[in-house]
Design a protein around this motif. Structure first.
Motif, PDB file in Angstrom:
ATOM      1  N   ASP A 274      50.115  41.973  47.298  1.00 54.21           N
ATOM      2  CA  ASP A 274      49.418  42.240  48.705  1.00 54.21           C
ATOM      3  C   ASP A 274      49.753  43.521  49.270  1.00 54.21           C
ATOM      4  N   TYR A 275      49.450  44.471  48.312  1.00 52.36           N
ATOM      5  CA  TYR A 275      49.684  45.945  49.030  1.00 52.36           C
ATOM      6  C   TYR A 275      48.313  46.709  49.309  1.00 52.36           C
ATOM      7  N   LEU A 276      48.245  47.647  49.905  1.00 49.75           N
ATOM      8  CA  LEU A 276      47.391  48.470  50.038  1.00 49.75           C
ATOM      9  C   LEU A 276      47.986  49.958  50.173  1.00 49.75           C
ATOM     10  N   TRP A 277      47.331  50.797  48.965  1.00 49.38           N
ATOM     11  CA  TRP A 277      47.836  52.129  48.807  1.00 49.38           C
ATOM     12  C   TRP A 277      46.536  52.970  49.398  1.00 49.38           C
ATOM     13  N   PHE A 278      47.102  54.187  49.785  1.00 52.95           N
ATOM     14  CA  PHE A 278      45.783  55.382  50.060  1.00 52.95           C
ATOM     15  C   PHE A 278      46.486  56.688  50.140  1.00 52.95           C
ATOM     16  N   GLY A 279      45.613  57.620  50.024  1.00 52.14           N
ATOM     17  CA  GLY A 279      46.269  59.163  50.108  1.00 52.14           C
ATOM     18  C   GLY A 279      45.290  60.142  49.480  1.00 52.14           C
TER      19      GLY A 279
ATOM     20  N   GLU B 165      54.688  53.229  38.028  1.00 54.44           N
ATOM     21  CA  GLU B 165      53.667  53.350  37.293  1.00 54.44           C
ATOM     22  C   GLU B 165      52.281  53.805  37.997  1.00 54.44           C
ATOM     23  N   ILE B 166      52.248  53.350  39.174  1.00 58.16           N
ATOM     24  CA  ILE B 166      51.106  53.679  39.993  1.00 58.16           C
ATOM     25  C   ILE B 166      51.123  55.225  40.256  1.00 58.16           C
TER      26      ILE B 166
ATOM     27  N   ARG C 149      43.039  51.513  34.872  1.00 55.12           N
ATOM     28  CA  ARG C 149      44.428  52.021  34.597  1.00 55.12           C
ATOM     29  C   ARG C 149      45.233  51.411  35.519  1.00 55.12           C
ATOM     30  N   LEU C 150      44.611  51.423  36.801  1.00 55.82           N
ATOM     31  CA  LEU C 150      45.489  50.999  37.864  1.00 55.82           C
ATOM     32  C   LEU C 150      45.987  49.463  37.674  1.00 55.82           C
ATOM     33  N   SER C 151      44.576  48.746  37.307  1.00 58.28           N
ATOM     34  CA  SER C 151      45.103  47.128  37.280  1.00 58.28           C
ATOM     35  C   SER C 151      45.962  46.900  35.946  1.00 58.28           C
ATOM     36  N   SER C 152      46.422  48.039  35.217  1.00 58.13           N
ATOM     37  CA  SER C 152      47.243  47.757  34.035  1.00 58.13           C
ATOM     38  C   SER C 152      48.697  48.102  34.507  1.00 58.13           C
ATOM     39  N   CYS C 153      48.858  48.693  35.825  1.00 56.08           N
ATOM     40  CA  CYS C 153      50.241  49.393  36.366  1.00 56.08           C
ATOM     41  C   CYS C 153      50.903  47.943  36.945  1.00 56.08           C
TER      42      CYS C 153
END
Length: 614
Positions: free
Chosen positions: A129-134, A107-108, A98-102
């Protein structure tokens, strides 16, 4: 559940594993371990991922999970709703797809807002070139961060380890106030780390201003946090707290006596309106329990069934109202032929030093056995492990056996001596509780660690035999007191400031539960390769309780044992429970008697020197 780790390095310095951190991560995920390094568009920027999987559902799926386009996900969570996951599917694989289709940040954020269940994650998005976290809105999974200026590297991990010297306090919990994004191109050019922050919001109301203060207080030294310039937010999965205050207070008839009994609850249930509220709570809480006891490792239809002698689910069990209701509801959703483990921890009562015999009091026989006090009442004990929670736990077991005599309820008596406590605290627990460090964190962290280990004894065929729980899922009652005014401080606040003060107190409780309790408890329970699940903190349960005015949840004009958590006590009575429905609140550190083992002069909020690693 997993142990997840990510090191973002902006230099070519070599990364050395902290062996203690690595061992803690492996214990969280004993089924599969893997490492992966990803380089950004600039060769000097790299992300090292490590993940250790506890297999809970679907096909055993390796992490870090890298898709066909180079995106990488490490996921420590469970999807119980919001995003469809079939029983045979793995939620890590589903979420990655699902994330790869955002195609955009919005959308993420929309996808993460939809997830129902606990989570902490790190996601490398190759496009851009992003790093997401939480962490999730309630912070039910641990995530820690630290920035090391000497090597220009940011570390994110499920669990850390204490170190000596100036680095001792470098680790902090990532605030569960939103989701963070790092632009790897920008930070490589700048040579420093900046987080773009996306806060949780209720119904579109931007919480950035209040959340930013929380973030700024805990941003690792050497890093910067900024609110995302687009003003994008996540939508809160729970409704706002009902802050209404009654216009006038009707004087209630006082109970017949100061010792509450089940008949008091029966009288209140005679009201249809109250009955409807109670049944709604039972329905929503029952569904929360069902999600958590049925989302277990998938087994093919032609595969061997699990042995009936081993429980899949255990409950941290004191015999109090919170754990009794969870046990009664789990009984609804777990097949009757499967046992349920009730984990009851006790710390050895210290034998008082012999003192000069005081003058005899009238009516007191000199040979009367020594008793211990609990809630103002003396009770006699034949074992140094007959602490208050052991007594109420056995009484609660009897109620559950009466409720369903067909099920095998494994009442696991977990006895801990001072010597074992001191040894394990230094070897393991001090690292797991870190970066929290108070006397209360020590007491609760140690009690939960030993309880979750599940090693003790049970009564089988009339004999007490050694027993270790096999359950991978552990239900805990945390969240009930915070939402239903279960603590003594709630009664104090109500006495001083009425309903308005009580509402403010409950709002604060829910806001701080991620930093006070949940990260710590996730780290401590996960150390056994088991998963903590929190039915009282299910999004639907929190939303329902938030929707009610405070006086419907608790009535602190009534005595202890009835007024606090009143709605839950009525639910317990409706479920067929007995005297446990009117047991007064007793904190785990006092019920298990761990608080009696150490320095009695300490305050719960004091820094605990026992948690310092040697």
């Amino acid at each position: 559940m997993c142990g997840i780790f990510c090191l973002l390095s902006l230099s070519s310095a070599h990364f050395e594993w902290d062996k203690t951190v690595h061992e803690h991560l492996k214990r969280r995920g004993p089924n599969l371990s893997r490492d992966l390094t990803v380089r950004g568009t600039n060769p000097s920027c790299r992300c090292f991922f490590s993940a250790h999987v506890l297999h809970m559902r679907g096909i055993l799926t390796p992490q870090p999970f890298q898709d066909n386009t180079g995106n990488v996900l490490v996921w420590n969570g469970e999807i119980f709703g919001g995003v469809p996951v079939m029983p045979e599917e793995n939620d890590t694989a589903v979420l990655s797809q699902r994330l790869s289709s955002c195609d955009s940040p919005s959308e993420i954020l929309s996808l993460l807002s939809a997830v129902r269940g606990p989570w902490a994650f790190v996601y490398y998005q190759k496009a851009g070139d992003y790093l997401w976290f939480g962490r999730d809105f309630l912070g039910r999974r641990s995530l820690l961060w630290k920035f090391d200026a000497a090597v220009n590297a940011l570390t994110l991990t499920s669990v850390a380890a204490q170190s000596s010297g100036p680095d001792r306090s470098a680790w902090q919990e990532v605030p569960a106030a939103g989701v963070y994004r790092i632009d790897l191109k920008a930070v490589t050019e700048a040579g420093s780390v900046t987080f773009e922050f996306h806060p949780w919001a209720h119904g579109g109301n931007d919480l950035a201003s209040s959340c930013s203060e929380t973030i700024l207080e805990s941003v690792p030294s050497g890093c910067t946090a900024v609110t995302n310039p687009s003003g994008l937010v996540l939508t809160s999965p729970v409704c706002p707290l009902n802050t209404s205050i009654p216009k006038s207070l009707n004087e209630k008839e006082s109970l017949s006596n100061s010792h509450p009994c089940v008949k008091d609850l029966e009288q209140m249930l005679a009201s249809k309106e109250k009955n409807d509220e109670v049944n709604q709570l039972i329905d929503v809480l029952s569904e929360a329990v069902r999600r958590r006891v049925q989302s277990l490792p998938f087994r093919a239809q032609d595969g061997p069934p699990p042995p009936n002698d081993n429980a899949s689910v255990a409950i941290l069990f004191s015999g109090g109202i919170d754990s009794m209701v969870l046990a009664a509801l789990a009984d609804r959703h777990i097949p009757a032929h499967q046992p349920i483990d009730l984990l009851n921890v006790a710390f050895k009562l210290q034998v008082p030093k012999k003192q000069k015999e005081p003058a005899k009091k009238p009516g007191k026989h000199k040979n009367q056995p020594t008793g211990f006090k609990t809630d103002g009442a003396d009770y006699q004990t034949s074992s140094p492990f007959d602490v208050p929670d052991r007594i109420t736990g056995k009484a609660g077991l009897k109620e559950l056996q009466d409720l369903n005599p067909e099920r095998r309820w494994n009442f696991v008596e977990i006895d801990v001596t001072k010597e074992e406590l001191q040894t394990v605290r230094q070897e393991r627990i001090c690292h797991l509780v870190h970066p929290l460090a108070t006397v209360l964190d020590d007491s609760i962290g140690c009690a939960v660690w030993f309880a979750a280990r599940g090693t003790g004894s049970t009564m089988q065929d009339g004999d007490q035999r050694a027993f270790t729980s096999s359950a991978m899922v552990i239900l805990t009652g945390i969240g009930a007191d915070e939402q239903l005014a279960g603590y003594s401080r709630h009664r104090v606040r109500f006495t001083m400031s009425g309903h308005e003060g009580l509402v403010q107190e409950l709002a604060m409780e829910l806001a701080r539960i991620p930093s006070r309790n949940l990260g710590r408890d996730d780290r401590v329970i996960g150390d056994h390769g088991k998963e903590a699940r929190f039915p009282y903190l299910d999004e639907d349960v929190v939303s329902y309780l938030n929707s009610l005015p405070v006086w419907e949840k608790a009535d602190l004009s009534l005595p202890r044992g009835v007024g606090e958590k009143l709605l839950l006590r009525l639910a317990a009575k409706q479920l067929g429970l007995g005297q446990s429905a009117v047991l007064p609140k007793r904190a785990m550190q006092f019920g298990s008697r761990i608080a009696k083992m150490e320095d009695h002069r300490e305050k719960a909020s004091d820094k605990c020197t026992r948690l310092l690693a040697e």
